[in-house]
Design a protein around this motif. Structure first.
Motif: not given
Length: 95
Positions: A23-25, A44-47, A66-74
């Protein structure tokens, strides 16, 4: 716990991690082509459901979100929690 349970759990974790990675790709490819995007909630769901390793790997490999904090840290936080849970299960149910 029965051996079948651990086998099914292993297959599930492999599948959900591959799904998160793919999904990320796909979303990165669509972003480059200015095409319809995959909603962030869907990424986010599968993660959340066990695919944090695939999500983190996809985020890093494709350099996506990589610039979204909720992805970068979540994603890494969820990975740590999932690894801790796996370690606890292995310790608790060993033997």
């Amino acid at each position: 716990m029965p051996r079948l349970f651990w086998q099914v759990l292993s297959y599930y974790l492999i599948a959900v991690n591959v799904l998160a990675f793919v999904l990320m790709g796909l979303d990165k490819r669509r972003a480059k082509k200015n095409a319809w995007r995959i909603p962030e909630r869907t990424l986010f769901l599968p993660v959340i459901f066990g695919g944090a390793l695939g999500g983190v790997a996809g985020m890093r490999l494709f350099r996506h979100k990589t610039r979204h904090w909720y992805f970068q840290y979540g994603f890494p936080l969820l990975l740590l929690l999932q690894l801790a849970g796996a370690g606890w299960c292995l310790w608790r149910f060993r033997g």
